[in-house]
Scaffold this active site. Sequence first.
Site, short mmCIF file in Angstrom:
data_model
loop_
_atom_site.label_atom_id
_atom_site.label_comp_id
_atom_site.label_asym_id
_atom_site.label_seq_id
_atom_site.Cartn_x
_atom_site.Cartn_y
_atom_site.Cartn_z
N GLY A 69 21.66 -50.37 -18.85
CA GLY A 69 22.69 -50.52 -19.56
C GLY A 69 22.75 -50.89 -20.79
O GLY A 69 21.76 -50.52 -21.63
N LEU A 70 23.54 -51.77 -21.19
CA LEU A 70 23.77 -52.23 -22.52
C LEU A 70 23.94 -51.04 -23.39
O LEU A 70 23.21 -51.34 -24.65
CB LEU A 70 22.65 -53.20 -22.93
CG LEU A 70 22.42 -54.35 -22.15
CD1 LEU A 70 21.25 -55.13 -22.51
CD2 LEU A 70 23.74 -55.41 -22.19
N CYS A 71 24.53 -49.84 -23.15
CA CYS A 71 24.54 -48.63 -24.23
C CYS A 71 26.26 -48.29 -24.30
O CYS A 71 26.27 -46.85 -24.23
CB CYS A 71 23.83 -47.93 -23.84
SG CYS A 71 23.84 -47.44 -22.02
N GLY A 72 26.93 -49.45 -24.20
CA GLY A 72 28.27 -48.95 -24.40
C GLY A 72 28.91 -48.00 -23.06
O GLY A 72 28.54 -48.34 -22.18
#
Length: 304
Positions: free
Chosen positions: A65-68
């Site tokens: 994750g951590l990709c908008g």
Amino acid sequence: MKLVAAARVRRGQEAVINGRPFAETLVEVLYDINERLQCEDIDVPLTNIRPVRKVAIVVITADRGLCGGFNNSVVKKTEARIAELKELGLDFTLISVGKKGNSYFMRRPEICVDRFIEGGLFATTKEAQVIADDVFSLFVSEEVDKVELVYTKFVSLVKSEPVIHTLLPLLPRGEVVDVNGNSVDATEDEFFRLTTKKGKLSMERGSVKIKREGLSPVMEFEQDPVQILDAMMPLYLNSQILKALQESTASELAARMNAMSNATDNAVDLTKSLSNVYNRQRQGKITGEILEIVAGAEALKEFE
């Protein structure tokens, strides 16, 4: 994390830019050969266009994750396509690639998934071949009549868009098309070069122009065209899936870099805001203590 993502996105971007010419040229050659064979009575399983009853959808998401909204946009595109197939009365099955997509579809038993595959940070031909083998067996055995790829097309560091790409059957047209017959690959690719100016990360715009030329109408094949198609179709499957994986990886890294950049900017703004609040509270407390001292001194003078 922004700098780590920026370092990785350049590698992913170069893989996309370097891989597109080969994949697109291979598709054009296959389409040209297939068009010439349309009027002949031949049997090439991967080019057979039959009435569609069931569609296989290969969904490519990220492992992290951590990709908008990167993963969410791919999932929404897939669900919209599934809704369209249901309206048409067609059956479907999914091949999910990527941990995020796998965890999402595992929680939804109403969606039929043929296989869950975990991807890697950077796509390889070995990973693409695993997916290609699954797709090949499903299509040749006539379990499905059409195979589609749902992935995120890399446009630039600040833009990417989920697309649907028809993988099989090989359509008798000289372009890569989506379900609506629209091309999903631009003739002119726009990209950005990561550089540094005055110690800060910056981007320089550039472009790669691809010339499209068809095969000569007088060209003769030394081997039988059917044999050429049979030999090139596995390469076609592998190259198109690898291209989709590379596009998805580059889009994911670009989205993560932007998400980390936004997070950094927000953290800086939050730090400034909290520092202002702290300084106001500190100054107010100091002012209050000074006033108390002054008031005490005045009270002592009056007492004396």
